[in-house]
Design a protein around this motif. Sequence first.
Motif, PDB file in Angstrom:
ATOM      1  N   SER A  45       0.821  -1.202   0.000  1.00 57.83           N
ATOM      2  CA  SER A  45       0.000   0.000   0.000  1.00 57.83           C
ATOM      3  C   SER A  45       0.863   1.264   0.000  1.00 57.83           C
ATOM      4  CB  SER A  45      -0.974   0.003   1.172  1.00 57.83           C
ATOM      5  OG  SER A  45      -0.292  -0.085   2.395  1.00 57.83           O
ATOM      6  N   ARG A  46       2.052   1.161   0.586  1.00 60.57           N
ATOM      7  CA  ARG A  46       2.963   2.305   0.620  1.00 60.57           C
ATOM      8  C   ARG A  46       4.395   1.800   0.727  1.00 60.57           C
ATOM      9  NH1 ARG A  46      -1.436   3.887   3.197  1.00 60.57           N
ATOM     10  NH2 ARG A  46      -2.253   5.964   2.920  1.00 60.57           N
ATOM     11  N   VAL A  47       5.304   2.618   0.221  1.00 61.75           N
ATOM     12  CA  VAL A  47       6.725   2.349   0.391  1.00 61.75           C
ATOM     13  C   VAL A  47       7.394   3.666   0.752  1.00 61.75           C
ATOM     14  CG1 VAL A  47       8.858   1.561  -0.698  1.00 61.75           C
ATOM     15  CG2 VAL A  47       6.693   0.467  -1.296  1.00 61.75           C
ATOM     16  N   VAL A  48       8.217   3.618   1.769  1.00 59.89           N
ATOM     17  CA  VAL A  48       8.980   4.790   2.184  1.00 59.89           C
ATOM     18  C   VAL A  48      10.443   4.495   1.873  1.00 59.89           C
ATOM     19  CG1 VAL A  48       9.690   6.217   4.142  1.00 59.89           C
ATOM     20  CG2 VAL A  48       7.348   5.330   4.024  1.00 59.89           C
ATOM     21  N   VAL A  49      11.092   5.406   1.143  1.00 64.09           N
ATOM     22  CA  VAL A  49      12.501   5.245   0.782  1.00 64.09           C
ATOM     23  C   VAL A  49      13.254   6.471   1.264  1.00 64.09           C
ATOM     24  CG1 VAL A  49      14.147   4.967  -1.116  1.00 64.09           C
ATOM     25  CG2 VAL A  49      11.876   3.919  -1.284  1.00 64.09           C
ATOM     26  N   ILE A  50      14.359   6.243   1.967  1.00 63.74           N
ATOM     27  CA  ILE A  50      15.221   7.330   2.422  1.00 63.74           C
ATOM     28  C   ILE A  50      16.562   7.152   1.717  1.00 63.74           C
ATOM     29  CG2 ILE A  50      16.412   8.383   4.377  1.00 63.74           C
ATOM     30  CD1 ILE A  50      14.074   7.398   6.118  1.00 63.74           C
ATOM     31  N   ILE A  51      16.976   8.178   1.002  1.00 66.97           N
ATOM     32  CA  ILE A  51      18.205   8.118   0.211  1.00 66.97           C
ATOM     33  C   ILE A  51      19.252   9.020   0.846  1.00 66.97           C
ATOM     34  CG2 ILE A  51      19.230   8.610  -2.047  1.00 66.97           C
ATOM     35  CD1 ILE A  51      16.385   8.100  -3.221  1.00 66.97           C
TER      36      ILE A  51
END
Length: 162
Positions: A56-62
């Motif tokens: 439902s959601r994806v959180v990506v921290i770069i």
Amino acid sequence: MRWWAISMPVDSDTGQRAVRVPGECQGSCSSIQDYAPIISVRTPSQLHSQIVDDMSRVVVIIDMNQMEGVTALQLADYVAMVTLAQIDPQADTGRYASILNVFEDPAMTPSLTDWDLAYLTGLYDADRTRAIPRASRFEVASSIRRAHERLRAEADGDDASR
């Protein structure tokens, strides 16, 4: 880089949530049944389930400090691969020709590889309604193998036409 995928059990036919979400209700909210999802069950089976997990959601921290030598295309392909396939951040992918290894040597992996494409194709072509976990894993592995074979056959056909 870090990522978190949030998935939700849903009805594979309708996409309706198959679990109750705290604080959410339908109707008057005066009965416990107003809080529970109602799913019409098609033919019951011990081999197949109509409930599947959907992202439902994806959180990506770069961390931009780690991006030296990595192009925007490589970064986009890497993020696509880790989010679409829900890759374990601790997985050892060194033995595969994959965009997942781009940070070890950016020059060796300009974009998604045939291995990546076969993996994603196989993963998404697989029947996700298997009720038995072992059968589900076998289905995904077989689907990935079929995708590899299709890509290899297409590449051989391209080579023959040159």
